[in-house]
Scaffold this active site. Structure first.
Site, PDB file in Angstrom:
ATOM      1  N   ASP A  35       0.819  -1.220   0.000  1.00 30.66           N
ATOM      2  CA  ASP A  35       0.000   0.000   0.000  1.00 30.66           C
ATOM      3  C   ASP A  35       0.849   1.263   0.000  1.00 30.66           C
ATOM      4  O   ASP A  35       0.631   2.173  -0.796  1.00 30.66           O
ATOM      5  CB  ASP A  35      -1.028  -0.008   1.136  1.00 30.66           C
ATOM      6  CG  ASP A  35      -0.444  -0.243   2.517  1.00 30.66           C
ATOM      7  OD1 ASP A  35       0.757  -0.590   2.633  1.00 30.66           O
ATOM      8  OD2 ASP A  35      -1.199  -0.090   3.499  1.00 30.66           O
ATOM      9  N   GLY A 120      -2.452  -7.505  18.916  1.00 33.66           N
ATOM     10  CA  GLY A 120      -1.240  -8.001  18.305  1.00 33.66           C
ATOM     11  C   GLY A 120      -1.436  -9.082  17.273  1.00 33.66           C
ATOM     12  O   GLY A 120      -0.488  -9.767  16.889  1.00 33.66           O
ATOM     13  N   SER A 124      -5.483  -5.216  12.707  1.00 32.43           N
ATOM     14  CA  SER A 124      -5.587  -3.762  12.621  1.00 32.43           C
ATOM     15  C   SER A 124      -6.589  -3.138  13.576  1.00 32.43           C
ATOM     16  O   SER A 124      -7.511  -2.422  13.183  1.00 32.43           O
ATOM     17  CB  SER A 124      -5.893  -3.312  11.193  1.00 32.43           C
ATOM     18  OG  SER A 124      -5.515  -1.960  11.038  1.00 32.43           O
ATOM     19  N   SER A 125      -6.380  -3.380  14.854  1.00 29.05           N
ATOM     20  CA  SER A 125      -7.181  -2.684  15.859  1.00 29.05           C
ATOM     21  C   SER A 125      -6.895  -1.194  15.830  1.00 29.05           C
ATOM     22  O   SER A 125      -7.764  -0.380  16.187  1.00 29.05           O
ATOM     23  CB  SER A 125      -6.888  -3.252  17.249  1.00 29.05           C
ATOM     24  OG  SER A 125      -5.506  -3.184  17.546  1.00 29.05           O
ATOM     25  N   SER A 126      -5.702  -0.794  15.397  1.00 33.81           N
ATOM     26  CA  SER A 126      -5.371   0.633  15.355  1.00 33.81           C
ATOM     27  C   SER A 126      -6.246   1.375  14.353  1.00 33.81           C
ATOM     28  O   SER A 126      -6.797   2.434  14.657  1.00 33.81           O
ATOM     29  CB  SER A 126      -3.888   0.832  15.016  1.00 33.81           C
ATOM     30  OG  SER A 126      -3.565   0.246  13.775  1.00 33.81           O
ATOM     31  N   GLU A 158      -2.324   7.872  12.138  1.00 36.70           N
ATOM     32  CA  GLU A 158      -1.320   6.818  12.296  1.00 36.70           C
ATOM     33  C   GLU A 158       0.053   7.285  11.828  1.00 36.70           C
ATOM     34  O   GLU A 158       1.063   7.032  12.471  1.00 36.70           O
ATOM     35  CB  GLU A 158      -1.744   5.578  11.508  1.00 36.70           C
ATOM     36  CG  GLU A 158      -0.880   4.374  11.775  1.00 36.70           C
ATOM     37  CD  GLU A 158      -1.606   3.270  12.516  1.00 36.70           C
ATOM     38  OE1 GLU A 158      -0.939   2.333  12.951  1.00 36.70           O
ATOM     39  OE2 GLU A 158      -2.825   3.358  12.674  1.00 36.70           O
ATOM     40  N   ASP A 170      -5.217  -0.539   5.853  1.00 38.96           N
ATOM     41  CA  ASP A 170      -5.973  -0.844   7.065  1.00 38.96           C
ATOM     42  C   ASP A 170      -7.195   0.052   7.210  1.00 38.96           C
ATOM     43  O   ASP A 170      -8.313  -0.415   7.440  1.00 38.96           O
ATOM     44  CB  ASP A 170      -5.078  -0.703   8.296  1.00 38.96           C
ATOM     45  CG  ASP A 170      -3.911  -1.664   8.283  1.00 38.96           C
ATOM     46  OD1 ASP A 170      -3.912  -2.599   7.452  1.00 38.96           O
ATOM     47  OD2 ASP A 170      -2.976  -1.484   9.091  1.00 38.96           O
ATOM     48  N   TYR A 219       8.863  -1.896  11.028  1.00 37.06           N
ATOM     49  CA  TYR A 219       8.013  -1.417   9.931  1.00 37.06           C
ATOM     50  C   TYR A 219       8.672  -0.205   9.273  1.00 37.06           C
ATOM     51  O   TYR A 219       8.782  -0.125   8.039  1.00 37.06           O
ATOM     52  CB  TYR A 219       6.637  -1.057  10.483  1.00 37.06           C
ATOM     53  CG  TYR A 219       5.565  -0.833   9.442  1.00 37.06           C
ATOM     54  CD1 TYR A 219       4.548  -1.764   9.260  1.00 37.06           C
ATOM     55  CD2 TYR A 219       5.544   0.307   8.645  1.00 37.06           C
ATOM     56  CE1 TYR A 219       3.544  -1.562   8.314  1.00 37.06           C
ATOM     57  CE2 TYR A 219       4.555   0.518   7.704  1.00 37.06           C
ATOM     58  CZ  TYR A 219       3.557  -0.421   7.547  1.00 37.06           C
ATOM     59  OH  TYR A 219       2.570  -0.213   6.620  1.00 37.06           O
TER      60      TYR A 219
END
Length: 378
Positions: A35, A120, A124-126, A158, A170, A219
């Site tokens: 992405d 974790g 993609s809880s964020s 983010e 996400d 990342y």
């Protein structure tokens, strides 16, 4: 979930919320780290996610999560939190970004959040908390954003506030998800569309005991390596390059940048091939592409782990499993297996038992369905 959220809000703040919103987690179906390189991705919003409740208030901003007894208070400038309070950076980042999208952010409010997403797991809880928070804050402000700008606001939070240089995958999948469909994103636009999910298959996610963390630098390191490869190739992003161009420029970049670029360019091609395989209903090719994606992540992008590799190898040898790959950013987290009804709870339990015998702990096993994107409930 809604009643659980209201109970937490009333217990914490002594009154009911005025706005309730939810946003789903997502499965990265295929398109690993493509992405932010301008490529294409496919993802699925799932039937688990994050729920946020807010109400206007005088005084400081107050945040409460069901995972902590601590109420985090903020007054004045929006600030980054550390340690066990760092989860507040996601909604605070959304607040910090609203002005850039032409919306005046609310100041005083009470906020509560609950989730049924495993931490974790690479689901993609964020992004889910960013989109649910964005809708909730818009509700307080009496304002609206287009779905595309809501997604971009979540990514801004983010990238610019939390500090993870992620792409749009996400937030895009969490925002544009639809039941029984995959979300296709061409990240150069970005443009969003949906692809029908084939019937007769289901997602199984095996979340390893070592969850992943993307803010720890791995990342960002991969991001830098990809940007360096694009610069050496003389292109704006790796989506503009071919494998032939990469081979011709191999001597202009480090071994690491070459390998990262090889994964990304080949992965973008796999996304296109996957769309064709889904359209034709070629389950064998769908499974082959999923597993090839994992092996590329493992070999060239180096974001897999011994546990993730073991799960993929074990799953693809199990009857009923079409293909398997790591899902999400990698560096730990989870493996997704796509399976027919032949692979059932008994088969999943057997995989989990073998994993525990090998690694000493069992993975969390989740059977997940597709779900709808972010929405305001109240």
């Amino acid at each position: 979930m809604q009643n659980r959220l209201i109970a937490l809000f009333e217990e914490t703040f002594g009154r009911p919320p005025s706005v309730i919103c939810r946003a789903p987690g997502r499965i990265e179906f295929i398109g690993n780290h493509t992405d932010y390189n301008g490529g294409e991705v496919l993802g699925a919003a799932i039937d688990r996610g994050v729920w946020v409740a807010v109400a206007p208030a005088e005084g400081p901003r107050r945040f409460r999560s069901e995972f902590s007894d601590t109420v985090v208070e903020q007054a004045g400038p929006r600030q980054r939190e550390e340690g066990d309070r760092a989860w507040v950076n996601y909604p605070t980042g959304v607040l910090a970004g609203m002005e850039a999208f032409g919306v005046t952010a609310p100041e005083g409010f009470d906020y509560a959040v609950i989730s049924d997403l495993p931490q974790g797991a690479g689901l993609s809880s964020s992004a889910a908390i960013e989109l649910a928070s964005g809708l909730a804050f818009l509700g307080l402000a009496g304002a609206e954003l287009s779905r595309e700008n809501l997604v971009k606001l979540g990514r801004w939070a983010e990238n610019e506030f939390v500090g993870v240089p992620c792409g749009i995958l996400d937030q895009g999948v969490s925002g544009f998800g639809r039941r029984d469909s995959l979300v296709h994103i061409d990240c150069r636009g970005p443009t969003f569309s949906t692809v029908p999910m084939p019937t007769g298959v289901k997602f199984w996610v095996f979340n390893t005991p070592s969850g992943h963390a993307l803010v720890d630098g791995l990342y960002a390191e991969r991001h830098r390596e990809c940007m360096a490869a694009a610069e050496a190739l003389g292109v704006a992003c790796l989506a503009d390059a071919s494998l032939e161009q990469l081979e011709n420029a191999r001597g202009l970049m480090t071994v690491e940048s070459y390998s990262r670029a090889k994964h990304v360019i080949s992965e973008i091609a796999r996304v296109g091939a996957m769309c064709a395989a889904l359209k034709s209903g070629d389950f064998a090719d769908v499974g082959r592409l999923l597993t090839a994606s994992h092996h590329s992540s493992q070999r060239d992008f180096a974001n897999s782990t011994v546990q993730l590799d073991w799960l993929v190898d074990h799953l693809i040898e199990t009857s009923g499993v079409l293909g398997a790959r790591l899902t999400g950013g990698g560096f730990g987290g989870a493996v997704m297996g796509l399976a027919t009804a032949e692979f059932d709870e008994r088969a999943a339990k057997k995989v989990s038992q073998h994993f525990a015998e090998k690694f000493g702990q069992s993975p969390q096993v989740l059977q997940l369905a597709t779900g709808n994107g972010a929405e305001r409930i109240v």
